[in-house]
Design a protein around this motif. Structure first.
Motif, PDB file in Angstrom:
ATOM      1  N   LYS A 143     -19.494 -61.848  11.709  1.00 21.20           N
ATOM      2  CA  LYS A 143     -18.723 -61.054  12.672  1.00 21.20           C
ATOM      3  C   LYS A 143     -19.086 -61.355  14.125  1.00 21.20           C
ATOM      4  O   LYS A 143     -19.252 -60.454  14.948  1.00 21.20           O
ATOM      5  CB  LYS A 143     -18.856 -59.569  12.366  1.00 21.20           C
ATOM      6  CG  LYS A 143     -18.373 -59.212  10.977  1.00 21.20           C
ATOM      7  CD  LYS A 143     -18.459 -57.746  10.710  1.00 21.20           C
ATOM      8  CE  LYS A 143     -18.029 -57.470   9.272  1.00 21.20           C
ATOM      9  NZ  LYS A 143     -18.128 -56.053   8.932  1.00 21.20           N
ATOM     10  N   LYS A 149     -17.171 -59.760  16.992  1.00 19.82           N
ATOM     11  CA  LYS A 149     -17.575 -58.421  17.420  1.00 19.82           C
ATOM     12  C   LYS A 149     -18.904 -58.449  18.180  1.00 19.82           C
ATOM     13  O   LYS A 149     -19.047 -57.794  19.214  1.00 19.82           O
ATOM     14  CB  LYS A 149     -17.706 -57.507  16.199  1.00 19.82           C
ATOM     15  CG  LYS A 149     -18.181 -56.107  16.522  1.00 19.82           C
ATOM     16  CD  LYS A 149     -18.265 -55.246  15.272  1.00 19.82           C
ATOM     17  CE  LYS A 149     -18.765 -53.839  15.606  1.00 19.82           C
ATOM     18  NZ  LYS A 149     -18.880 -53.000  14.415  1.00 19.82           N
ATOM     19  N   TYR A 150     -19.874 -59.169  17.662  1.00 18.93           N
ATOM     20  CA  TYR A 150     -21.239 -59.104  18.186  1.00 18.93           C
ATOM     21  C   TYR A 150     -21.582 -60.183  19.225  1.00 18.93           C
ATOM     22  O   TYR A 150     -22.547 -60.021  19.967  1.00 18.93           O
ATOM     23  CB  TYR A 150     -22.240 -59.180  17.036  1.00 18.93           C
ATOM     24  CG  TYR A 150     -22.134 -58.010  16.092  1.00 18.93           C
ATOM     25  CD1 TYR A 150     -22.583 -56.752  16.461  1.00 18.93           C
ATOM     26  CD2 TYR A 150     -21.569 -58.150  14.832  1.00 18.93           C
ATOM     27  CE1 TYR A 150     -22.482 -55.667  15.605  1.00 18.93           C
ATOM     28  CE2 TYR A 150     -21.471 -57.076  13.958  1.00 18.93           C
ATOM     29  CZ  TYR A 150     -21.928 -55.838  14.359  1.00 18.93           C
ATOM     30  OH  TYR A 150     -21.823 -54.773  13.506  1.00 18.93           O
ATOM     31  N   ALA A 151     -20.853 -61.267  19.258  1.00 17.44           N
ATOM     32  CA  ALA A 151     -21.111 -62.349  20.216  1.00 17.44           C
ATOM     33  C   ALA A 151     -19.780 -62.960  20.658  1.00 17.44           C
ATOM     34  O   ALA A 151     -19.555 -64.160  20.471  1.00 17.44           O
ATOM     35  CB  ALA A 151     -22.018 -63.397  19.584  1.00 17.44           C
ATOM     36  N   LYS A 198     -27.108 -64.563  17.696  1.00 17.40           N
ATOM     37  CA  LYS A 198     -26.948 -63.290  18.399  1.00 17.40           C
ATOM     38  C   LYS A 198     -26.328 -62.235  17.481  1.00 17.40           C
ATOM     39  O   LYS A 198     -26.719 -61.075  17.510  1.00 17.40           O
ATOM     40  CB  LYS A 198     -26.068 -63.480  19.638  1.00 17.40           C
ATOM     41  CG  LYS A 198     -25.892 -62.229  20.453  1.00 17.40           C
ATOM     42  CD  LYS A 198     -25.049 -62.500  21.699  1.00 17.40           C
ATOM     43  CE  LYS A 198     -24.827 -61.239  22.511  1.00 17.40           C
ATOM     44  NZ  LYS A 198     -23.988 -61.510  23.690  1.00 17.40           N
ATOM     45  N   ALA A 199     -25.382 -62.637  16.655  1.00 13.49           N
ATOM     46  CA  ALA A 199     -24.620 -61.687  15.848  1.00 13.49           C
ATOM     47  C   ALA A 199     -25.365 -61.210  14.610  1.00 13.49           C
ATOM     48  O   ALA A 199     -25.284 -60.021  14.270  1.00 13.49           O
ATOM     49  CB  ALA A 199     -23.283 -62.315  15.433  1.00 13.49           C
ATOM     50  N   LEU A 204     -27.670 -58.090  14.848  1.00  9.22           N
ATOM     51  CA  LEU A 204     -26.881 -56.902  15.181  1.00  9.22           C
ATOM     52  C   LEU A 204     -26.069 -56.427  13.977  1.00  9.22           C
ATOM     53  O   LEU A 204     -25.981 -55.224  13.714  1.00  9.22           O
ATOM     54  CB  LEU A 204     -25.958 -57.205  16.368  1.00  9.22           C
ATOM     55  CG  LEU A 204     -26.678 -57.584  17.676  1.00  9.22           C
ATOM     56  CD1 LEU A 204     -25.670 -58.026  18.730  1.00  9.22           C
ATOM     57  CD2 LEU A 204     -27.534 -56.433  18.178  1.00  9.22           C
ATOM     58  N   LEU A 205     -25.493 -57.372  13.253  1.00 11.15           N
ATOM     59  CA  LEU A 205     -24.747 -57.030  12.039  1.00 11.15           C
ATOM     60  C   LEU A 205     -25.677 -56.409  11.003  1.00 11.15           C
ATOM     61  O   LEU A 205     -25.331 -55.398  10.381  1.00 11.15           O
ATOM     62  CB  LEU A 205     -24.068 -58.277  11.469  1.00 11.15           C
ATOM     63  CG  LEU A 205     -23.358 -58.096  10.128  1.00 11.15           C
ATOM     64  CD1 LEU A 205     -22.201 -57.110  10.250  1.00 11.15           C
ATOM     65  CD2 LEU A 205     -22.869 -59.442   9.610  1.00 11.15           C
ATOM     66  N   ASP A 231     -26.552 -52.812  12.048  1.00  6.05           N
ATOM     67  CA  ASP A 231     -25.426 -51.898  11.838  1.00  6.05           C
ATOM     68  C   ASP A 231     -25.185 -51.632  10.353  1.00  6.05           C
ATOM     69  O   ASP A 231     -24.871 -50.514   9.954  1.00  6.05           O
ATOM     70  CB  ASP A 231     -24.150 -52.448  12.475  1.00  6.05           C
ATOM     71  CG  ASP A 231     -24.149 -52.289  13.990  1.00  6.05           C
ATOM     72  OD1 ASP A 231     -25.069 -51.644  14.536  1.00  6.05           O
ATOM     73  OD2 ASP A 231     -23.205 -52.805  14.634  1.00  6.05           O
ATOM     74  N   TYR A 233     -28.894 -58.113   5.861  1.00  3.80           N
ATOM     75  CA  TYR A 233     -27.479 -57.714   5.889  1.00  3.80           C
ATOM     76  C   TYR A 233     -26.905 -57.653   4.471  1.00  3.80           C
ATOM     77  O   TYR A 233     -26.240 -56.677   4.100  1.00  3.80           O
ATOM     78  CB  TYR A 233     -26.685 -58.691   6.768  1.00  3.80           C
ATOM     79  CG  TYR A 233     -25.222 -58.777   6.443  1.00  3.80           C
ATOM     80  CD1 TYR A 233     -24.375 -57.700   6.653  1.00  3.80           C
ATOM     81  CD2 TYR A 233     -24.690 -59.940   5.899  1.00  3.80           C
ATOM     82  CE1 TYR A 233     -23.019 -57.786   6.336  1.00  3.80           C
ATOM     83  CE2 TYR A 233     -23.355 -60.032   5.583  1.00  3.80           C
ATOM     84  CZ  TYR A 233     -22.525 -58.949   5.807  1.00  3.80           C
ATOM     85  OH  TYR A 233     -21.188 -59.029   5.491  1.00  3.80           O
TER      86      TYR A 233
END
Length: 166
Positions: free
Chosen positions: A46, A49-51, A94-95, A98-99, A102, A150
């Motif tokens: 994703k 969304k995140y990067a 980066k993503a 964060l994924l 979340d 994840y």
């Protein structure tokens, strides 16, 4: 009739290969393929969304590489494709944490909802699987194994939702 069509297809393919070999210009297929693969990998976590800036730059770089190939500037096309790959790798890096974070939060919330619905008693197997999955995903996150964190959190979220629904 069918064999004639097959013959024409084979001849056309041979002609295309001969033309490519005869041109002498080496299209940077490897670099472009690596860039596309890195973009797909970033999209799988994703990155839109995140990067968003990094993935947009990666896609733009790959498109520019294609344009440069059409302009017969193979060296610049290869460099542009390498730059696109690097941007896509940046987007992935980066993503993915964060994924994972979340997804762990969502799994923990689902587990709380399952607890509120007495799933620990009524859907014990699913509940325990979800509980263990959340624990494992947090451990993997602490170990900086973000992608597997994840995946574990995603599975734990599914188990917790199932336990809640039961």
């Amino acid at each position: 009739m069918k064999s004639n069509r097959s013959l024409w297809v084979v001849l056309f393919a041979a002609l295309c290969v001969a033309a490519m070999i005869g041109c002498g210009e080496k299209v940077p297929i490897r670099e472009m393929s690596e860039a596309k693969l890195a973009i797909s990998k970033a999209e799988s976590v994703k990155a839109d969304k995140y990067a968003p800036d990094e993935i947009k730059a990666a896609r733009g770089g790959l498109m520019e590489s294609h344009s440069l190939v059409m302009k017969d500037d193979q060296d610049k096309a290869a460099k542009e494709a390498d730059g696109a790959r690097i941007k896509a790798e940046d987007a992935y890096n980066k993503a993915v944490p964060l994924l994972a974070k979340d997804t762990i939060s969502a799994a923990e919330k689902s587990l709380e909802e399952a607890t509120d619905a007495y799933a620990e008693s009524l859907a014990r197997n699913e509940y325990l699987r979800a509980q263990e999955g959340v624990k494992d995903s947090n451990k993997k996150f602490e170990d900086k194994d973000f992608y597997n964190a994840y995946l574990k959190a995603s599975a734990a979220d599914g188990d917790a939702r199932k336990a809640r629904d039961i």
